[in-house]
Write an enzyme that holds these catalytic residues in place. Structure first.
Site, mmCIF file in Angstrom:
data_model
loop_
_atom_site.group_PDB
_atom_site.id
_atom_site.type_symbol
_atom_site.label_atom_id
_atom_site.label_comp_id
_atom_site.label_asym_id
_atom_site.label_seq_id
_atom_site.Cartn_x
_atom_site.Cartn_y
_atom_site.Cartn_z
ATOM 1 N N ASP A 74 -2.214 9.862 -5.271
ATOM 2 C CA ASP A 74 -1.341 9.608 -6.420
ATOM 3 C C ASP A 74 -2.097 9.545 -7.750
ATOM 4 O OD1 ASP A 74 1.137 9.470 -5.084
ATOM 5 O OD2 ASP A 74 0.624 7.481 -4.336
ATOM 6 N N HIS A 108 -6.301 2.787 0.028
ATOM 7 C CA HIS A 108 -5.525 3.475 1.056
ATOM 8 C C HIS A 108 -5.756 2.767 2.377
ATOM 9 C CE1 HIS A 108 -3.853 6.710 3.488
ATOM 10 N NE2 HIS A 108 -3.320 7.163 2.369
HETATM 11 N N1 ACO Z 1 -6.660 -2.067 -6.796
HETATM 12 C C1 ACO Z 1 -7.366 -3.197 -6.647
HETATM 13 N N2 ACO Z 1 -7.641 -3.767 -5.453
HETATM 14 C C2 ACO Z 1 -7.174 -3.155 -4.371
HETATM 15 C C3 ACO Z 1 -6.430 -1.963 -4.445
HETATM 16 C C4 ACO Z 1 -6.174 -1.437 -5.718
HETATM 17 N N3 ACO Z 1 -5.457 -0.316 -5.851
HETATM 18 N N4 ACO Z 1 -6.081 -1.589 -3.213
HETATM 19 C C5 ACO Z 1 -6.581 -2.518 -2.387
HETATM 20 N N5 ACO Z 1 -7.232 -3.469 -3.074
HETATM 21 C C6 ACO Z 1 -7.916 -4.651 -2.538
HETATM 22 C C7 ACO Z 1 -6.899 -5.749 -2.220
HETATM 23 O O1 ACO Z 1 -6.685 -6.576 -3.321
HETATM 24 C C8 ACO Z 1 -7.565 -6.442 -1.075
HETATM 25 O O2 ACO Z 1 -8.621 -7.241 -1.593
HETATM 26 P P1 ACO Z 1 -8.985 -8.665 -0.938
HETATM 27 O O3 ACO Z 1 -9.421 -8.335 0.455
HETATM 28 O O4 ACO Z 1 -10.055 -9.176 -1.812
HETATM 29 O O5 ACO Z 1 -7.713 -9.460 -0.967
HETATM 30 C C9 ACO Z 1 -8.230 -5.306 -0.284
HETATM 31 O O6 ACO Z 1 -8.474 -4.297 -1.263
HETATM 32 C C10 ACO Z 1 -7.359 -4.744 0.816
HETATM 33 O O7 ACO Z 1 -6.089 -4.359 0.228
HETATM 34 P P2 ACO Z 1 -4.718 -4.328 0.991
HETATM 35 O O8 ACO Z 1 -3.636 -4.273 0.000
HETATM 36 O O9 ACO Z 1 -4.677 -5.461 1.989
HETATM 37 O O10 ACO Z 1 -4.884 -2.989 1.789
HETATM 38 P P3 ACO Z 1 -3.720 -2.214 2.525
HETATM 39 O O11 ACO Z 1 -4.360 -1.322 3.491
HETATM 40 O O12 ACO Z 1 -2.687 -3.158 3.021
HETATM 41 O O13 ACO Z 1 -3.038 -1.420 1.323
HETATM 42 C C11 ACO Z 1 -2.499 0.119 -0.316
HETATM 43 C C12 ACO Z 1 -3.208 -0.104 1.031
HETATM 44 C C13 ACO Z 1 -1.096 -0.458 -0.236
HETATM 45 C C14 ACO Z 1 -2.415 1.611 -0.558
HETATM 46 C C15 ACO Z 1 -3.295 -0.576 -1.433
HETATM 47 O O14 ACO Z 1 -4.575 -0.021 -1.521
HETATM 48 C C16 ACO Z 1 -2.582 -0.513 -2.771
HETATM 49 O O15 ACO Z 1 -1.703 -1.345 -3.025
HETATM 50 N N6 ACO Z 1 -2.928 0.492 -3.652
HETATM 51 C C17 ACO Z 1 -2.241 0.651 -4.917
HETATM 52 C C18 ACO Z 1 -0.936 1.403 -4.707
HETATM 53 C C19 ACO Z 1 -1.149 2.860 -4.368
HETATM 54 O O16 ACO Z 1 -1.900 3.568 -5.006
HETATM 55 N N7 ACO Z 1 -0.429 3.322 -3.342
HETATM 56 C C20 ACO Z 1 -0.455 4.714 -2.906
HETATM 57 C C21 ACO Z 1 -1.188 4.834 -1.622
HETATM 58 S S1 ACO Z 1 -1.286 6.532 -1.113
HETATM 59 C C22 ACO Z 1 0.269 6.912 -0.643
HETATM 60 O O17 ACO Z 1 0.980 6.108 -0.110
HETATM 61 C C23 ACO Z 1 0.758 8.194 -0.924
#
Ligand code: ACO
Length: 376
Positions: A313, A259
């Site tokens: 979620d 998140h």
């Molecule tokens: N699984 C594995 N690794 C993850 C996940 C995940 N679900 N989420 C983040 N990471 C890792 C990324 O790979 C990244 O790693 P790195 O620094 O080694 O490259 C680091 O954590 C940061 O991730 P970002 O994607 O840059 O974080 P951001 O704040 O942009 O994204 C997001 C947040 C989009 C929610 C992300 O965590 C994600 O894609 N989660 C999966 C989708 C999801 O569940 N979305 C619902 C969110 S809640 C809502 O909107 C209602």
């Protein structure tokens, strides 16, 4: 010029009196009331009143609010006909987005931005949206539409219109807790989209339509369907470990985790986990819950140090499955509830509006010659 922040991380772009979020400690409050308190004690309707009025209603106020909402369960006849003509393979989120947009054409004054009018339009969208989803789902299953029952609550009526029979108290309450926990959440992507649109002094139908479009993305509300696909792919608890490790090794995201704001477990995930566990036991879906719980265990070990925990979620997927909802209705369920938050933000934006117009940092070339088309 201000510094570039990719994804607007850390930028405060609006003020709100609805949700307070402490991402480090995993706290969420609506108008100061912890989400757990509301999930335990409140109804969805009361929660919406709270968000829109910044206080809990008196009994008579709640009665009036319920009455106004229930009057809006029934869809305009023209809209029902449109729903009945949609392709049965259409995706419910596309249907909801399109039909909420179409509601503007059934409003004699869709563009009014008088706050009292906007509140009524918000009620209109909130009252109609469950009927849109339920009627479309019945249409694609070749079933007749069920007329709404205004003696039922928002949650009961939706399940009734979907299934053609009144839900048990337990199912309706489980669904209502989902509605309460998804109702608002600060300046998330879809809420921002709604505020951006209304900041041009457009109209609430356009703002909510944009928000629905944003919500369906897999990085946002669409993640709950992604979670269910993953749970379906994993055939047993024993497969969880290798499945999750494989995904992490391939740098694939695990849906329902991570998140932008929470660096601790999302408090909504904790509420929904308790609910999912109970419902799974009650409906013979314990294996599904066990897979979910094992995924959380592996993720805790592997990536909690990076601040990645279950978000709203993750356990909502198991909950919606146990309630008996089709997989592609999961994200529409999120939308039904979040209409409350989107609308509240539309009102807040209108009450103190300034056009959203950030800047882009141009990183392309300068002073290039124009080359005639036959010379390129
Ligand atoms: N699984 C594995 N690794 C993850 C996940 C995940 N679900 N989420 C983040 N990471 C890792 C990324 O790979 C990244 O790693 P790195 O620094 O080694 O490259 C680091 O954590 C940061 O991730 P970002 O994607 O840059 O974080 P951001 O704040 O942009 O994204 C997001 C947040 C989009 C929610 C992300 O965590 C994600 O894609 N989660 C999966 C989708 C999801 O569940 N979305 C619902 C969110 S809640 C809502 O909107 C209602």
């Amino acid at each position: 010029m201000a510094e570039f922040s990719k994804g607007l991380e850390g930028i405060i772009a609006a003020q709100t009196q609805m949700s307070f979020i402490n991402g480090q400690e995993g706290i969420l409050e609506y108008v100061g009331i912890p989400i757990g308190e509301l999930a335990t004690n409140s109804t969805f309707e009361e929660t919406v009143f709270l968000l829109w009025n910044k206080r809990l209603p008196k009994a008579s106020e709640l009665d009036t609010f319920n009455k106004q909402l229930r009057e809006r369960y029934a869809l305009p006849a023209g809209l029902q006909n449109r729903l009945a003509s949609l392709p049965t393979n259409a995706q419910p989120m596309h249907v909801l987005r399109t039909m909420v947009s179409a509601l503007a054409m059934h409003d004699s004054d869709p563009n009014s931005l008088e706050i009292d009018d906007v509140r009524l339009k918000a009620l209109n969208i909130l009252g109609h949206a469950p009927s849109i989803v339920a009627c479309f789902d019945r249409h694609r299953r070749g079933l007749n539409f069920i007329d709404p029952d205004p003696s039922l609550s928002f949650s009961e009526n939706f399940l009734y219109m979907l299934n053609g029979e009144k839900p048990t108290k337990a199912m309706a309450r489980a669904f209502e807790i989902c509605m309460i926990t998804h109702a608002d959440h600060g300046l998330n992507n879809s809420t921002f989209a709604a505020r951006v649109v209304i900041s041009t002094l457009s109209d609430i139908y356009s703002a909510i339509t944009a928000a629905i479009g944003s919500l369906r993305g897999p990085l946002h509300g669409g993640a709950n369907e992604g979670v269910m696909h993953m749970l379906n792919e994993i055939k047993s608890v024993e497969e969880v470990e290798s499945h999750v490790l494989g995904k992490l090794e391939r740098k694939e995201k695990i849906m329902g985790f991570g998140h932008r704001v929470y660096k601790a477990k999302d408090p909504r995930a904790s509420e929904l986990q308790t609910l999912a566990k109970q419902l799974a036991e009650d409906t013979g879906n314990s294996a599904l819950y066990e897979k979910s719980s094992k995924i959380e265990e592996v993720m805790e070990r592997e990536v909690a140090s990076k601040g990645i925990y279950p978000n709203v979620d993750f356990y909502s997927a198991t909950t919606y499955h146990c309630i008996g909802l089709a997989l592609d209705l999961f994200t529409p369920m999120f939308a039904l509830s979040r209409i409350a938050g989107w609308s509240g933000h539309v009102i807040e934006q209108l009450e103190d509006n300034r056009l959203f117009r950030p800047a882009a940092d141009y990183i392309g070339p300068h002073e290039q010659p124009y080359v005639a088309i036959d010379k390129r």
